[in-house]
Design an enzyme around this catalytic site. Structure first.
Site, PDB file in Angstrom:
ATOM      1  N   LEU A   1     -10.232 -17.942  24.441  1.00 20.46           N
ATOM      2  CA  LEU A   1     -10.693 -17.086  23.344  1.00 20.46           C
ATOM      3  C   LEU A   1     -11.170 -17.950  22.180  1.00 20.46           C
ATOM      4  CD1 LEU A   1     -10.591 -14.038  22.220  1.00 20.46           C
ATOM      5  CD2 LEU A   1      -8.524 -14.775  21.036  1.00 20.46           C
TER       6      LEU A   1
ATOM      7  N   ARG B   1       3.358  -5.801  -2.544  1.00 13.41           N
ATOM      8  CA  ARG B   1       2.141  -5.999  -1.732  1.00 13.41           C
ATOM      9  C   ARG B   1       2.274  -7.216  -0.806  1.00 13.41           C
ATOM     10  NH1 ARG B   1      -2.683  -3.333  -2.991  1.00 13.41           N
ATOM     11  NH2 ARG B   1      -3.924  -4.936  -1.977  1.00 13.41           N
TER      12      ARG B   1
ATOM     13  N   GLY C   1      -1.891  -3.449   1.467  1.00 14.80           N
ATOM     14  CA  GLY C   1      -1.342  -2.998   0.193  1.00 14.80           C
ATOM     15  C   GLY C   1      -0.788  -1.584   0.300  1.00 14.80           C
ATOM     16  N   ARG C   2      -1.534  -0.701   0.940  1.00 12.58           N
ATOM     17  CA  ARG C   2      -1.086   0.688   1.077  1.00 12.58           C
ATOM     18  C   ARG C   2       0.165   0.776   1.945  1.00 12.58           C
ATOM     19  NH1 ARG C   2      -6.677   2.711   2.959  1.00 12.58           N
ATOM     20  NH2 ARG C   2      -7.043   0.459   2.928  1.00 12.58           N
ATOM     21  N   TRP C   3       0.225  -0.061   2.964  1.00  5.74           N
ATOM     22  CA  TRP C   3       1.414  -0.081   3.827  1.00  5.74           C
ATOM     23  C   TRP C   3       2.646  -0.458   2.991  1.00  5.74           C
ATOM     24  CZ3 TRP C   3       5.090  -3.693   5.192  1.00  5.74           C
ATOM     25  CH2 TRP C   3       5.864  -3.398   6.318  1.00  5.74           C
TER      26      TRP C   3
ATOM     27  N   ASP D   1      -7.615  -4.075   7.265  1.00  9.00           N
ATOM     28  CA  ASP D   1      -7.409  -3.490   5.939  1.00  9.00           C
ATOM     29  C   ASP D   1      -6.181  -2.582   5.904  1.00  9.00           C
ATOM     30  OD1 ASP D   1      -8.059  -3.134   3.281  1.00  9.00           O
ATOM     31  OD2 ASP D   1      -9.408  -1.441   3.673  1.00  9.00           O
TER      32      ASP D   1
ATOM     33  N   GLU E   1     -20.556  -1.136  18.334  1.00 12.66           N
ATOM     34  CA  GLU E   1     -19.903   0.171  18.286  1.00 12.66           C
ATOM     35  C   GLU E   1     -18.835   0.094  17.194  1.00 12.66           C
ATOM     36  OE1 GLU E   1     -20.770   2.843  20.075  1.00 12.66           O
ATOM     37  OE2 GLU E   1     -22.380   1.622  20.943  1.00 12.66           O
TER      38      GLU E   1
ATOM     39  N   HIS F   1       1.137  -8.128   3.199  1.00 13.75           N
ATOM     40  CA  HIS F   1       0.349  -9.245   3.733  1.00 13.75           C
ATOM     41  C   HIS F   1       1.131  -9.993   4.828  1.00 13.75           C
ATOM     42  CE1 HIS F   1      -2.879  -8.510   1.029  1.00 13.75           C
ATOM     43  NE2 HIS F   1      -2.210  -8.825  -0.065  1.00 13.75           N
TER      44      HIS F   1
HETATM   45  C1  IPE Z   1     -12.088  -5.947   3.345  1.00 13.98           C
HETATM   46  O1  IPE Z   1     -11.037  -5.275   2.754  1.00 13.98           O
HETATM   47  C2  IPE Z   1     -11.812  -7.433   3.361  1.00 13.98           C
HETATM   48  C3  IPE Z   1     -10.751  -7.865   4.267  1.00 13.98           C
HETATM   49  C4  IPE Z   1     -10.109  -7.107   5.096  1.00 13.98           C
HETATM   50  C5  IPE Z   1     -10.461  -9.271   4.235  1.00 13.98           C
HETATM   51  P1  IPE Z   1     -11.073  -4.927   1.182  1.00 13.98           P
HETATM   52  O2  IPE Z   1      -9.805  -4.223   0.875  1.00 13.98           O
HETATM   53  O3  IPE Z   1     -11.368  -6.144   0.400  1.00 13.98           O
HETATM   54  O4  IPE Z   1     -12.327  -3.946   1.102  1.00 13.98           O
HETATM   55  P2  IPE Z   1     -12.677  -2.820   0.034  1.00 13.98           P
HETATM   56  O5  IPE Z   1     -12.425  -3.400  -1.322  1.00 13.98           O
HETATM   57  O6  IPE Z   1     -11.779  -1.666   0.317  1.00 13.98           O
HETATM   58  O7  IPE Z   1     -14.112  -2.480   0.295  1.00 13.98           O
HETATM   59  C1  IPE Z   2      -6.316  -6.230   3.517  1.00 19.70           C
HETATM   60  O1  IPE Z   2      -5.420  -5.352   2.935  1.00 19.70           O
HETATM   61  C2  IPE Z   2      -6.005  -7.675   3.195  1.00 19.70           C
HETATM   62  C3  IPE Z   2      -7.036  -8.333   2.379  1.00 19.70           C
HETATM   63  C4  IPE Z   2      -8.120  -7.776   1.935  1.00 19.70           C
HETATM   64  C5  IPE Z   2      -6.799  -9.730   2.046  1.00 19.70           C
HETATM   65  P1  IPE Z   2      -5.532  -4.895   1.430  1.00 19.70           P
HETATM   66  O2  IPE Z   2      -4.767  -5.848   0.571  1.00 19.70           O
HETATM   67  O3  IPE Z   2      -6.958  -4.690   1.041  1.00 19.70           O
HETATM   68  O4  IPE Z   2      -4.785  -3.503   1.481  1.00 19.70           O
HETATM   69  P2  IPE Z   2      -5.215  -2.140   0.811  1.00 19.70           P
HETATM   70  O5  IPE Z   2      -6.618  -1.836   1.233  1.00 19.70           O
HETATM   71  O6  IPE Z   2      -5.112  -2.342  -0.674  1.00 19.70           O
HETATM   72  O7  IPE Z   2      -4.225  -1.150   1.325  1.00 19.70           O
HETATM   73 MG    MG Z   3      -8.221  -3.101   1.204  1.00 21.18          MG
END
Ligand code: IPE
Ligand code: IPE
Ligand code: MG
Length: 245
Positions: free
Chosen positions: A129, A30, A20-22, A17, A205, A34
């Site tokens: 793996l 965005r 997007g913030r990165w 996760d 864990e 990815h």
């Molecule tokens: C969880 O991240 C799903 C994946 C990493 C694929 P999200 O960004 O979808 O989760 P929420 O919305 O913060 O719970």
């Molecule tokens: C995880 O990063 C990728 C997917 C859920 C597909 P995000 O896209 O959720 O990034 P944030 O959480 O908005 O930063």
């Molecule tokens: Mg996210």
């Protein structure tokens, strides 16, 4: 950082996760987040394939809830998935990585589905793996699908409902033959599970880091493993050094 082999997880699962913030932090679209996130996934897969005691890696790549994002973002993620598999199929094969997709694969776009199947077949012999990529994955959907499969068996007379136990249930999950994750890693700092592996992580864990996924490379993985190596897993029992009556 040298970790004793027996202190490493046999199965690590990752909620990748923070893409997007990165991108926001770097003033980038965005999509760029990815792309860099896919590079982190590549590095983590390659690293785990090299570390012998690690036999399973599960990556949360696209959830059943992620369809609710703007269509353009969903399309981009799907395109990148195709690109990633096309570019890395050969490499996974050469590095002994067995690729397996978990989730409602039949609901993915046709090109993704076909490539997923082809990659599974092409890498089936990999023994370093097992990479389980969670695609259109939701733990609740997985549990419902397992229930459906068990009910079908019961209706067909192949199973007696009174004989259903945890092992039978587990055998119907998408992760069927894999051991439960020893370690669950979440990047991006959120303290939640977001519908990931609810059954399987009962005794995993948990390691949450604020590091955003595109910045999560080999050194961050080692940090997580090092933290895990210091944990004492009790599974409801007592501390191993506790000798009191
Ligand atoms: C969880 O991240 C799903 C994946 C990493 C694929 P999200 O960004 O979808 O989760 P929420 O919305 O913060 O719970
Ligand atoms: C995880 O990063 C990728 C997917 C859920 C597909 P995000 O896209 O959720 O990034 P944030 O959480 O908005 O930063
Ligand atoms: Mg996210």
């Amino acid at each position: 950082m040298q970790i004793k082999p027996e202190k490493l997880p046999k199965h690590a699962a990752v909620i990748m996760d923070g893409n997007g913030r990165w991108a926001d932090q770097h003033d980038l679209p965005r999509a760029q987040g990815h792309l860099e996130g896919a590079e982190s996934a590549r590095v983590i897969i390659e690293t785990c394939a090299r570390i012998n005691p690690i036999k399973y890696l599960t990556l949360y790549t696209f959830s059943t809830e992620n369809w609710s994002r703007p269509q353009s973002e969903v399309d981009f993620i799907m395109q990148q998935l195709v690109r990633y598999l096309e570019e890395n199929k050969e490499k996974m094969h050469d590095e002994g990585v067995r690729f397996k997709a978990i989730g409602r694969i039949s609901d993915l776009p046709e090109d993704v589905r076909k490539l997923v199947k082809a990659t599974e077949e092409y890498t089936a012999c990999g023994s370093n793996l097992t990479l389980m990529m969670a695609l259109n994955y939701g733990a609740r959907a997985e549990i419902v699908d397992a229930c459906r499969a068990l009910c079908k068996d019961a209706v067909n007379g192949n199973i007696n409902p009174t004989e259903i136990d945890q092992a039978t249930f587990q055998s119907k999950l998408y992760t069927t033959d894999a051991p439960d994750p020893d370690l669950l890693i979440r990047s991006g700092g959120e303290m939640r599970l977001s519908n990931f592996l609810l059954w399987q992580i009962s005794y995993s864990e948990i390691y949450v880091t604020d590091v955003l996924w595109p910045d999560f490379k080999e050194d961050e993985l080692m940090r997580a493993f090092n933290d895990y190596a210091g944990r004492e897993r009790r599974f409801g029992g007592r501390e191993t050094h506790d000798t009191r009556q």
